[in-house]
Enzyme design. Structure first.
Site, PDB file in Angstrom:
ATOM      1  N   GLU A  60       0.855  -1.203   0.000  1.00  0.00           N
ATOM      2  CA  GLU A  60       0.000   0.000   0.000  1.00  0.00           C
ATOM      3  C   GLU A  60       0.881   1.240   0.000  1.00  0.00           C
ATOM      4  OE1 GLU A  60      -0.557   2.252   2.612  1.00  0.00           O
ATOM      5  OE2 GLU A  60       0.848   1.329   4.013  1.00  0.00           O
TER       6      GLU A  60
ATOM      7  N   ALA B  32      10.419  21.693   5.203  1.00  0.00           N
ATOM      8  CA  ALA B  32      11.284  21.532   6.382  1.00  0.00           C
ATOM      9  C   ALA B  32      10.430  21.598   7.639  1.00  0.00           C
ATOM     10  CB  ALA B  32      12.334  22.634   6.397  1.00  0.00           C
TER      11      ALA B  32
ATOM     12  N   CYS C 155       4.728   4.756   9.832  1.00  0.00           N
ATOM     13  CA  CYS C 155       5.398   4.134   8.677  1.00  0.00           C
ATOM     14  C   CYS C 155       6.869   4.501   8.542  1.00  0.00           C
ATOM     15  CB  CYS C 155       4.658   4.517   7.397  1.00  0.00           C
ATOM     16  SG  CYS C 155       2.919   4.080   7.481  1.00  0.00           S
TER      17      CYS C 155
HETATM   18  C1  UGA Z   1       3.598   7.542   4.470  1.00  0.00           C
HETATM   19  C2  UGA Z   1       3.743   7.657   2.933  1.00  0.00           C
HETATM   20  O1  UGA Z   1       3.566   9.019   2.533  1.00  0.00           O
HETATM   21  C3  UGA Z   1       2.703   6.766   2.230  1.00  0.00           C
HETATM   22  O2  UGA Z   1       2.920   6.795   0.827  1.00  0.00           O
HETATM   23  C4  UGA Z   1       2.852   5.319   2.744  1.00  0.00           C
HETATM   24  O3  UGA Z   1       1.913   4.456   2.148  1.00  0.00           O
HETATM   25  C5  UGA Z   1       2.665   5.317   4.244  1.00  0.00           C
HETATM   26  O4  UGA Z   1       3.668   6.152   4.849  1.00  0.00           O
HETATM   27  C6  UGA Z   1       2.801   3.896   4.736  1.00  0.00           C
HETATM   28  O5  UGA Z   1       3.856   3.292   4.560  1.00  0.00           O
HETATM   29  O6  UGA Z   1       1.803   3.321   5.228  1.00  0.00           O
HETATM   30  P1  UGA Z   1       2.037   8.671   6.322  1.00  0.00           P
HETATM   31  O7  UGA Z   1       2.937   8.018   7.332  1.00  0.00           O
HETATM   32  O8  UGA Z   1       0.566   8.544   6.496  1.00  0.00           O
HETATM   33  O9  UGA Z   1       2.345   8.097   4.839  1.00  0.00           O
HETATM   34  O10 UGA Z   1       2.381  10.215   6.339  1.00  0.00           O
HETATM   35  P2  UGA Z   1       3.105  11.311   5.433  1.00  0.00           P
HETATM   36  O11 UGA Z   1       2.092  12.255   4.949  1.00  0.00           O
HETATM   37  O12 UGA Z   1       3.989  10.699   4.429  1.00  0.00           O
HETATM   38  O13 UGA Z   1       3.975  12.064   6.545  1.00  0.00           O
HETATM   39  C7  UGA Z   1       5.000  11.415   7.291  1.00  0.00           C
HETATM   40  C8  UGA Z   1       5.763  12.376   8.164  1.00  0.00           C
HETATM   41  O14 UGA Z   1       6.580  13.238   7.377  1.00  0.00           O
HETATM   42  C9  UGA Z   1       4.870  13.305   8.983  1.00  0.00           C
HETATM   43  O15 UGA Z   1       5.423  13.400  10.285  1.00  0.00           O
HETATM   44  C10 UGA Z   1       4.959  14.644   8.259  1.00  0.00           C
HETATM   45  O16 UGA Z   1       4.749  15.736   9.098  1.00  0.00           O
HETATM   46  C11 UGA Z   1       6.384  14.602   7.749  1.00  0.00           C
HETATM   47  N1  UGA Z   1       6.621  15.440   6.547  1.00  0.00           N
HETATM   48  C12 UGA Z   1       6.029  15.149   5.360  1.00  0.00           C
HETATM   49  C13 UGA Z   1       7.526  16.515   6.628  1.00  0.00           C
HETATM   50  O17 UGA Z   1       8.106  16.803   7.699  1.00  0.00           O
HETATM   51  N2  UGA Z   1       7.791  17.246   5.503  1.00  0.00           N
HETATM   52  C14 UGA Z   1       7.203  16.979   4.303  1.00  0.00           C
HETATM   53  O18 UGA Z   1       7.505  17.684   3.304  1.00  0.00           O
HETATM   54  C15 UGA Z   1       6.291  15.898   4.230  1.00  0.00           C
END
Ligand code: UGA
Length: 431
Positions: A152, A253, A261
């Site tokens: 996924e 940032a 995940c």
């Molecule tokens: C992530 C991936 O984006 C999904 O594609 C994947 O399916 C999922 O893990 C999984 O393996 O199940 P998710 O953990 O729901 O999804 O969240 P994200 O939106 O990717 O964010 C992850 C972390 O990165 C958050 O703490 C967010 O605040 C941080 N983030 C994200 C940043 O600090 N900067 C960014 O530019 C983007």
């Protein structure tokens, strides 16, 4: 949604992935039963309540209730299924590898189910799991049951649309028949289907998450260099992201990545590599930059306050990102634990999260509003970029604080405006 043939599917696991998978497969016209081992979770679902917060999921479950049921009974779920989807969690073991015990226990429960056409694993698993799963199915006498990996790629907060309109659907299968069966299940999904061998599908999932985490750690490292040199990481990310070879995504940032995940999957990939004798230097640095990013926030606040001993610090936002109630591996927990260890009192606010009464949360004060959290505080740290935080009456909030220190860990607010309001305002990688 258009579909050709309705299949009978048993989904094992009613967590974020299993519920979204089950509801979306029902939306695609399939007949789905979702099985979980937690009685409270299944009773809630049977009574029409959704145990997690995921936008659009509740509506989808209600809309498809004729084709979507919930059960505790594994035998019953398997007996009437043609296909079993494995969506159980794979948390880290104490060695940092993925704990596959729940996956194995689902596979063991399939003994005697030779009527199944296929078993499909959606849980994130290390490369090589497919081969072990195949051997186990064969040992159980299920030689005729196909096996596929269908990782996924949905992100929490937009998991339903990610499932129904994905960038791609990855299917790893050892035979063409199983691959077509899984592809056919996705008819009606608006996204490219890519079929490959099982180890590559397993690796595609791990590599995708590792590269996303790498992009964030990279921009966080650039942010630290911006701080030392007077550049603004927001401008830098915008300019970098306009290069079509690099892209604008995941260059925000902040205070470090968290969630169920990235931390688990990056560590599992690192351990998988290490187990083969390869030292994954880049991945190790990506993880380390992320750990340091969280600690840097605390040192910066400490520098401004002189000491954290006896100080009161407000944490604004607790979930690992906005739009979810998920607190797993949230940065807020690292901050709260560090602050408590330094002798500070911690007041926290979040619009959705209800932290359990375990440490560090048991030693913090939960507040119903941002203003309440900031009352009497010596510093506030904006941890999660909830949109509500843009609307806070910041001048009033500053007036309620003992000292007006604000660390914006998500670069959500305007530095000049916050300084005009009298805050000692710090953010990530901005002058
Ligand atoms: C992530 C991936 O984006 C999904 O594609 C994947 O399916 C999922 O893990 C999984 O393996 O199940 P998710 O953990 O729901 O999804 O969240 P994200 O939106 O990717 O964010 C992850 C972390 O990165 C958050 O703490 C967010 O605040 C941080 N983030 C994200 C940043 O600090 N900067 C960014 O530019 C983007």
């Amino acid at each position: 949604m258009a579909h050709t043939l309705s299949r009978k599917i048993a989904v094992f696991g009613a967590g974020y992935i299993g519920l979204v998978t089950g509801a979306c497969l029902a939306e695609l016209g399939h007949d789905v039963v979702v099985r979980d081992i937690q009685p409270e979770r299944i009773s809630l679902l049977q009574s029409g309540q959704i145990p997690i917060y995921e936008p659009g999921l509740g509506d989808l479950i209600i809309k498809n209730k004729e084709r979507l049921t919930f059960t505790l009974n594994a035998d019953e779920a398997v007996a009437r299924a043609e296909i079993v989807y494995v969506c159980v969690d794979t948390p880290p073991t104490s060695a940092g590898d993925a704990d596959l015990s729940r996956v194995w226990s689902v596979l063991h429960s399939l003994e005697g189910a030779a009527h199944l056409a296929a078993v499909v694993v959606k849980s994130t698993v290390p490369v090589g799991t497919g081969a072990r799963a195949r051997a186990l199915l064969d040992d159980l006498g299920l030689h005729g049951v196909g096996y596929a990996s269908n990782p996924e790629f949905t992100a929490e907060g937009r998991a339903v649309s990610d499932f129904l309109s994905p960038d791609r659907v990855v299917i790893g299968a050892s035979d063409a028949e199983t691959a077509s069966l899984v592809e056919e299940l996705h008819r009606g999904v608006d996204g490219e289907v890519v079929v490959m061998d099982i180890p590559s599908a397993e690796m595609a999932k791990m590599a995708s998450n590792a590269l996303l985490a790498t992009k964030i750690s990279f921009i966080n490292e650039i942010a630290s260099i911006c701080e030392a040199t007077g550049a603004d990481v927001g401008n830098v990310a915008r300019a970098v992201g306009l290069d079509h070879r690099l892209g604008p995504h995941f260059l925000q940032a902040g205070i470090g990545w968290g969630g169920s995940c990235f931390p688990k999957d990056s560590e599992a990939l690192k351990q998988l590599a290490s187990n083969t004798g390869y030292h994954p230097q880049l991945l190790s640095a990506v993880i380390e930059v992320n750990n340091l990013q969280k600690r840097r926030a605390i040192s910066k606040v400490k520098d401004l306050l002189g000491t954290l001993e006896g100080a009161t610090v407000a944490l604004l936002g607790l979930t690992f990102k906005p739009g979810t109630d998920d607190m797993r591996e949230a940065t807020s927990a690292v901050l709260a634990a560090r602050l408590l260890a330094e002798g500070a009192a911690v007041r926290c606010w979040d619009p959705l999260a209800r932290p359990e009464a375990v440490e560090p949360w048991a030693s913090t004060t939960r507040c119903e509003s941002v203003l309440e959290a900031m009352t009497g505080a010596d510093a506030a740290i904006l941890v999660t970029d909830w949109p509500q935080l843009r609307e806070v009456p910041w001048e009033e909030a500053r007036g309620l604080m003992r000292r007006p220190v604000l660390y914006d860990g998500r670069n959500l607010l305007d530095p000049a405006a916050m300084r005009d309001l009298g805050f000692r305002y710090l953010s990530v990688g901005r002058p």
